[in-house]
Design a protein around this motif. Structure first.
Motif, mmCIF file in Angstrom:
data_model
loop_
_atom_site.group_PDB
_atom_site.id
_atom_site.type_symbol
_atom_site.label_atom_id
_atom_site.label_comp_id
_atom_site.label_asym_id
_atom_site.label_seq_id
_atom_site.Cartn_x
_atom_site.Cartn_y
_atom_site.Cartn_z
ATOM 1 N N HIS A 1 2.029 -0.857 -8.029
ATOM 2 C CA HIS A 1 0.578 -0.693 -7.963
ATOM 3 C C HIS A 1 0.235 -0.353 -6.516
ATOM 4 C CE1 HIS A 1 -3.526 -0.944 -9.121
ATOM 5 N NE2 HIS A 1 -3.789 -2.053 -8.449
ATOM 6 N N SER A 2 0.067 0.929 -6.236
ATOM 7 C CA SER A 2 -0.104 1.359 -4.849
ATOM 8 C C SER A 2 -1.400 0.863 -4.236
ATOM 9 C CB SER A 2 -0.068 2.888 -4.776
ATOM 10 O OG SER A 2 -1.118 3.454 -5.565
ATOM 11 N N GLU A 3 -2.398 0.520 -5.048
ATOM 12 C CA GLU A 3 -3.668 0.038 -4.509
ATOM 13 C C GLU A 3 -3.668 -1.469 -4.292
ATOM 14 O OE1 GLU A 3 -3.658 2.011 -7.339
ATOM 15 O OE2 GLU A 3 -4.054 3.865 -6.252
ATOM 16 N N ALA A 4 -2.487 -2.090 -4.291
ATOM 17 C CA ALA A 4 -2.377 -3.519 -4.014
ATOM 18 C C ALA A 4 -2.124 -3.733 -2.525
ATOM 19 C CB ALA A 4 -1.268 -4.143 -4.856
ATOM 20 N N SER A 5 -2.123 -4.988 -2.105
ATOM 21 C CA SER A 5 -1.921 -5.310 -0.695
ATOM 22 C C SER A 5 -0.473 -5.052 -0.292
ATOM 23 C CB SER A 5 -2.280 -6.778 -0.438
ATOM 24 O OG SER A 5 -1.412 -7.637 -1.166
ATOM 25 N N VAL A 6 -0.230 -5.006 1.003
ATOM 26 C CA VAL A 6 1.114 -4.725 1.527
ATOM 27 C C VAL A 6 2.079 -5.845 1.162
ATOM 28 C CG1 VAL A 6 2.441 -4.459 3.653
ATOM 29 C CG2 VAL A 6 0.278 -3.250 3.385
ATOM 30 N N GLU A 7 1.659 -7.081 1.303
ATOM 31 C CA GLU A 7 2.553 -8.200 0.998
ATOM 32 C C GLU A 7 2.887 -8.249 -0.496
ATOM 33 O OE1 GLU A 7 0.990 -11.803 2.490
ATOM 34 O OE2 GLU A 7 1.183 -11.226 4.609
ATOM 35 N N HIS A 8 1.918 -7.922 -1.337
ATOM 36 C CA HIS A 8 2.188 -7.906 -2.780
ATOM 37 C C HIS A 8 3.222 -6.834 -3.129
ATOM 38 C CE1 HIS A 8 1.383 -8.196 -7.108
ATOM 39 N NE2 HIS A 8 1.321 -6.876 -7.109
ATOM 40 N N ASN A 9 3.044 -5.639 -2.575
ATOM 41 C CA ASN A 9 4.002 -4.569 -2.843
ATOM 42 C C ASN A 9 5.361 -4.844 -2.223
ATOM 43 O OD1 ASN A 9 2.155 -3.145 -4.331
ATOM 44 N ND2 ASN A 9 1.588 -1.755 -2.688
ATOM 45 N N ALA A 10 5.377 -5.562 -1.097
ATOM 46 C CA ALA A 10 6.662 -5.930 -0.492
ATOM 47 C C ALA A 10 7.466 -6.820 -1.436
ATOM 48 C CB ALA A 10 6.424 -6.642 0.839
ATOM 49 N N TRP A 11 6.795 -7.751 -2.106
ATOM 50 C CA TRP A 11 7.487 -8.621 -3.068
ATOM 51 C C TRP A 11 7.991 -7.812 -4.262
ATOM 52 C CZ3 TRP A 11 9.899 -12.916 -3.975
ATOM 53 C CH2 TRP A 11 10.029 -13.390 -5.278
ATOM 54 N N GLU A 12 7.175 -6.871 -4.754
ATOM 55 C CA GLU A 12 7.613 -6.050 -5.884
ATOM 56 C C GLU A 12 8.793 -5.159 -5.502
ATOM 57 O OE1 GLU A 12 4.460 -3.838 -7.574
ATOM 58 O OE2 GLU A 12 3.518 -5.574 -8.550
ATOM 59 N N LEU A 13 8.751 -4.591 -4.300
ATOM 60 C CA LEU A 13 9.859 -3.747 -3.859
ATOM 61 C C LEU A 13 11.134 -4.552 -3.646
ATOM 62 C CD1 LEU A 13 8.090 -1.340 -1.360
ATOM 63 C CD2 LEU A 13 9.117 -0.747 -3.555
ATOM 64 N N LYS A 14 10.992 -5.765 -3.191
ATOM 65 C CA LYS A 14 12.167 -6.627 -3.028
ATOM 66 C C LYS A 14 12.859 -6.843 -4.372
ATOM 67 C CE LYS A 14 13.835 -11.139 -2.847
ATOM 68 N NZ LYS A 14 13.861 -12.234 -3.834
ATOM 69 N N LEU B 1 -0.611 5.369 -1.085
ATOM 70 C CA LEU B 1 -1.875 4.899 -1.648
ATOM 71 C C LEU B 1 -2.427 5.899 -2.664
ATOM 72 C CD1 LEU B 1 -3.885 2.527 -1.298
ATOM 73 C CD2 LEU B 1 -5.107 3.946 0.354
ATOM 74 N N PHE B 2 -2.975 5.374 -3.741
ATOM 75 C CA PHE B 2 -3.551 6.159 -4.844
ATOM 76 C C PHE B 2 -2.495 7.013 -5.550
ATOM 77 C CE2 PHE B 2 -7.141 6.176 -1.610
ATOM 78 C CZ PHE B 2 -7.686 5.002 -2.092
ATOM 79 N N SER B 3 -1.244 6.602 -5.470
ATOM 80 C CA SER B 3 -0.189 7.375 -6.127
ATOM 81 C C SER B 3 -0.286 7.300 -7.646
ATOM 82 C CB SER B 3 1.182 6.862 -5.683
ATOM 83 O OG SER B 3 1.345 5.493 -6.025
ATOM 84 N N ASN B 4 -0.955 6.284 -8.175
ATOM 85 C CA ASN B 4 -1.096 6.192 -9.628
ATOM 86 C C ASN B 4 -1.969 7.297 -10.200
ATOM 87 O OD1 ASN B 4 0.422 3.826 -9.634
ATOM 88 N ND2 ASN B 4 -1.372 2.536 -9.269
ATOM 89 N N HIS B 5 -2.694 7.984 -9.326
ATOM 90 C CA HIS B 5 -3.561 9.063 -9.783
ATOM 91 C C HIS B 5 -2.943 10.432 -9.508
ATOM 92 C CE1 HIS B 5 -6.804 6.142 -10.404
ATOM 93 N NE2 HIS B 5 -6.366 5.582 -9.299
ATOM 94 N N GLY B 6 -1.677 10.471 -9.154
ATOM 95 C CA GLY B 6 -0.958 11.722 -8.975
ATOM 96 C C GLY B 6 0.297 11.724 -9.813
ATOM 97 N N PRO B 7 0.265 12.217 -11.033
ATOM 98 C CA PRO B 7 1.404 12.104 -11.939
ATOM 99 C C PRO B 7 2.619 12.910 -11.486
ATOM 100 C CG PRO B 7 -0.272 13.531 -12.873
ATOM 101 C CD PRO B 7 -0.871 12.928 -11.653
ATOM 102 N N LEU B 8 2.431 13.905 -10.631
ATOM 103 C CA LEU B 8 3.561 14.731 -10.185
ATOM 104 C C LEU B 8 4.094 14.300 -8.829
ATOM 105 C CD1 LEU B 8 2.234 18.232 -11.251
ATOM 106 C CD2 LEU B 8 3.631 16.619 -12.530
ATOM 107 N N TYR B 9 3.691 13.106 -8.379
ATOM 108 C CA TYR B 9 4.118 12.568 -7.092
ATOM 109 C C TYR B 9 5.627 12.293 -7.136
ATOM 110 C CZ TYR B 9 2.833 10.151 -2.706
ATOM 111 O OH TYR B 9 2.672 9.784 -1.394
#
Length: 535
Positions: free
Chosen positions: A257-270, A228-236
């Motif tokens: 987009h780390s600040e999105a819902s779990v199901e949304h990110n699951a689809w993107e990761l798939k 979460l909030f990884s978009n605000h850590g450029p060295l992550y």
């Protein structure tokens, strides 16, 4: 009384005429007595008889009037009660029984008041004297209502006060109770797969890596998923990816987009996994930190039928698979200042960083229970759960770490004396800033320890980070939840860094996958032998 009503009626007209004739005859007799000479006694006797007859007739007349009013009232009320009315909302009129005359009833469907001609006639026919007899009853009823009204108001306000006190008490109890009943619910749920302790083997691999022994194969694609909030850590994960690339390994950082819902990110990761697999022809090893691990687990749980042959294993690092007490205590409904707290979080997540409130809601115990019971992880996939404990010593409160960035204009002359920061400064708009995250994690860890008696990394308890059916890794050193994100220029030479930790975890995951593959082959060979023996 001679002229009382009989069977609900009154005296016949013929009787009334006969009474009139008697009065006339008596009058004529009296006149005869007065006109002709008669004794005085007879005259007085006749006058007495005439007076008595008149008074009796007057009394009977008054009684008949009253009885007529009473029976007329009874007949009117019987007529009203013997009829019925059926409302018709579309036409706005009422129907009545066929035995009554038409046009007798009118209905007001808006207020529900039924008026009848019988009732109007009844009010006109009742004399004023008879209506006046009801005044004492009305006065008594009004007096009773005036006496009861203050008591009713007092009882109503007492009930409202009692309800408010009960609501406040229940909110206080819910607030003080917090997540006491939810922490570690995965271990208490029947039917969950047992876990295996792999800390010893992990420490062995970590020591070998620090001595220069690297055994990660190049037969996989390594995908790192930030939290979460990884978009605000450029060295992550930047240092880990660079180190893996130097070793000749294919490594990627998932840009989601780390600040999105779990199901949304699951689809993107798939979709991300499928692109990597079809592009390289290699299976993908997943390592997710914090919410990134939850997103990866959701992708495998929902889309396992499509990812079964494309994913080789999953390592969850400090992931709130069972939920987070911080997220639950912040967003729990029914506690003190729950609405105000939610508005503040919506302002921070939705307005400030343009995120989705469901990203934090999906990490609460309520949402995690619902999701895990509905979408369970597939059996047979290699799983590793990494949990740690944060330092709560007073010296940690003064620790500062650089993990975030500010959107500033391009500063080409800005140099930080490090190759990592030189690359970041070249981006122009992302400049690292100092945030005391370590101190915040220490305070949160101390809070969870004192309130619930649970060890945690500041955001996730150790028990909630253990995934059923996985190999548990518990490091010896104290690591808070943000250690993976640290981008400090100074590295501790005495302890392992995030890059070495990730390499050790992925190496253990590769070994676990090989062991499961051997167990699967042995099980298949045993089944084949049983089949041949039976045949």
């Amino acid at each position: 009384m001679e002229d009382l009503p009989i069977d609900g009626g009154f005296a016949e007209p013929e009787n009334q005429l006969s009474v009139h004739r008697d009065v006339v005859n008596n009058t004529s007799h009296i006149l005869d007595f007065l006109l002709f000479s008669t004794p005085m006694d007879d005259i007085f006797t006749c006058l007495l008889t005439w007076t008595t007859s008149i008074s009796r007739r007057f009394i009977n007349f008054i009684e008949n009037l009253v009885l007529q009013d009473v029976y007329r009232c009874r007949e009117g009320f019987i007529a009203v009660s013997s009829t019925y009315c059926t409302e018709n909302l579309n036409s706005g009129f009422c129907q009545r029984s066929s035995s009554e005359p038409e046009g007798e009833f009118l209905a007001n469907t808006d207020c529900g008041i039924i008026k009848t001609n019988h009732f109007r006639q009844l009010r006109r026919d009742v004399p004023f004297i008879f209506q006046g007899l009801m005044f004492p009853l009305f006065a008594l009823r009004l007096t009773w209502r005036l006496v009861v009204a203050p008591w009713r108001c007092a009882f109503y306000y007492l009930q409202c006060t009692q309800a408010q006190v009960y609501s406040i008490v229940s909110r206080m109890e819910r607030t003080l109770r917090g997540s006491s009943d939810d922490i570690g619910w995965l271990q208490r749920t029947p039917g969950m797969a047992p876990v295996e302790d792999g800390s010893t083997r992990f420490l062995e691999l970590l020591e070998a890596i620090r001595n220069g022994e690297h055994s990660l194969p190049n037969s996989f694609v390594y995908l790192l998923i930030p939290g979460l909030f990884s978009n605000h850590g450029p060295l992550y994960f930047v240092a880990t990816k660079r180190f893996f690339s130097k070793m000749g390994l294919t490594c990627h950082i998932a840009k989601i987009h780390s600040e999105a819902s779990v199901e949304h990110n699951a689809w993107e990761l798939k979709q991300y996994i499928e692109e990597l697999y079809w592009g390289s022809g290699k299976r993908v090893m997943l390592l997710g930190h914090s919410k990134g691990g939850v997103d990866c687990a959701a992708a495998l749980s929902i889309y396992w039928s499509e990812l079964e042959n494309k994913v080789a294993g999953l390592a969850l690092v400090q992931s709130p698979y069972g939920g987070s007490p911080i997220a639950s205590d912040t967003l729990r409904e029914g506690q003190i200042a729950d609405k105000e707290t939610r508005r503040i979080m919506e302002l921070l997540i939705c307005k400030t960083i343009k995120g989705d409130m469901r990203a934090l809601e999906d990490l609460t115990y309520e949402k995690r229970k619902e999701f895990v019971m509905k979408h369970k992880l597939p059996e047979g996939i290699p799983l590793i759960s990494f949990s740690s404990e944060a330092k709560v010593a007073p010296g940690v409160l003064a620790t500062l770490t650089q993990i975030a960035h500010a959107e500033l204009p391009r500063i080409p002359f800005l140099k930080f004396g490090s190759s990592e920061f030189d690359n970041v400064s070249g981006l122009g708009h992302q400049v690292p800033i100092v945030i005391p995250v370590s101190a915040a994690m220490a305070v949160c860890a101390l809070h969870l320890l004192l309130r619930y008696g649970e060890k945690s990394d500041g955001l996730v308890t150790c028990r909630d980070a253990e995934v059923p059916g996985s190999v548990i890794v518990r490091p010896e050193q104290k690591l808070d939840h943000a250690w993976m994100v640290y981008s400090s220029k100074k590295k501790n030479p005495d302890g392992p860094d995030a890059t070495e930790m990730c390499e050790a975890l992925l190496t253990l995951l590769v070994e676990l996958g090989e062991r499961k593959q051997e167990e699967r082959k042995e099980a298949e060979s045993i089944n084949i032998q049983k089949t041949f023996s039976c045949s």
